[in-house]
Scaffold this motif. Sequence first.
Motif, short mmCIF file in Angstrom:
data_model
loop_
_atom_site.label_atom_id
_atom_site.label_comp_id
_atom_site.label_asym_id
_atom_site.label_seq_id
_atom_site.Cartn_x
_atom_site.Cartn_y
_atom_site.Cartn_z
N ALA A 8 0.95 -1.20 0.12
CA ALA A 8 -0.09 0.05 0.01
C ALA A 8 0.76 1.32 0.12
O ALA A 8 1.93 1.10 0.67
N TYR A 9 0.56 2.32 -0.94
CA TYR A 9 1.11 3.43 -0.96
C TYR A 9 0.04 4.71 -0.93
O TYR A 9 -0.66 4.60 -2.14
N ASN A 10 -0.17 5.39 0.04
CA ASN A 10 -1.23 6.60 -0.14
C ASN A 10 -2.64 6.04 -0.44
O ASN A 10 -3.29 6.58 -1.35
N ASP A 34 4.51 1.65 2.22
CA ASP A 34 5.73 2.16 1.47
C ASP A 34 5.88 3.45 1.76
O ASP A 34 6.23 4.31 1.00
N CYS A 35 5.89 3.79 2.77
CA CYS A 35 6.36 5.31 3.21
C CYS A 35 5.27 6.26 3.00
O CYS A 35 5.79 7.30 2.31
N LEU A 84 -2.67 -8.94 -3.36
CA LEU A 84 -3.87 -8.34 -3.68
C LEU A 84 -3.68 -6.68 -3.76
O LEU A 84 -2.81 -6.54 -2.64
N ASP A 85 -3.94 -5.95 -4.43
CA ASP A 85 -3.82 -4.42 -4.11
C ASP A 85 -4.57 -3.88 -3.39
O ASP A 85 -5.83 -4.11 -2.80
N ALA A 86 -4.24 -2.52 -2.78
CA ALA A 86 -4.98 -1.85 -1.70
C ALA A 86 -5.74 -0.63 -2.22
O ALA A 86 -6.44 -0.11 -1.44
#
Length: 233
Positions: A8-10, A34-35, A84-86
Amino acid sequence: MIVSIIPAYNEEKTIGSVIKETKKFSYKIIVIDDCSSDRTYEIAKKSGIIVIRHRENGGLGSSIRTGVSKALSIANNNDIIITLDADGQHNPRDIPRFIEKIKEGYDFVLGKRDLRKYPLRKKFGNFLMNLATNFVSGTNLKDTESGFRAFKVSALRKLYLKAKRYEIAVEIIFEVGRNNLTATNIPISSPVYVKGVGVWDGIKNFRYLLSRRRRTLGTYFQDIKYVLRKKRH
């Protein structure tokens, strides 16, 4: 045991609902933040799952590799690992269908999105990337850029992954082919359209595949350093 990895990123708008739905089908969930600069980490942490936060943004590949490393440390060879994607483009309700295919004997199952509602350029780019990836990897899979996947743990342990960014998607397919894993596709629902990788990303992915296939003294040296570093961790 089913372990789901969610890079996950934002993704503060969707991460909560994705985790909630994934919990219905997974024994363990690992989110790799991821920060992010938003509340992704805080929301995920409140869900009572495993959350790993990168101190610096490392890219999708780095996040998946972090998640895989953690998942393999808590899983047994008979377990199943899902990615899977966030961002909401994958429906966790499809997870049982991945599990069913793994139980049929496949090592790797890749979700195939319905691209009929996608822009023409996306369809065309996806078609070309499928051809290129399968040609280099010696595989016969559709939607090779899809991030919804399932692995048998014993098979995932064989994969040598070192990509840092979007190249991770095609690198996984390359490793599936290199290790002669049994693989198949299943159709998946795509609740939302997310722009994802562009043409230039596709070109970089293909170049990365060729670099993985072409062996030189320099790449062997890099691989030795990677393996030694992995063992230390």
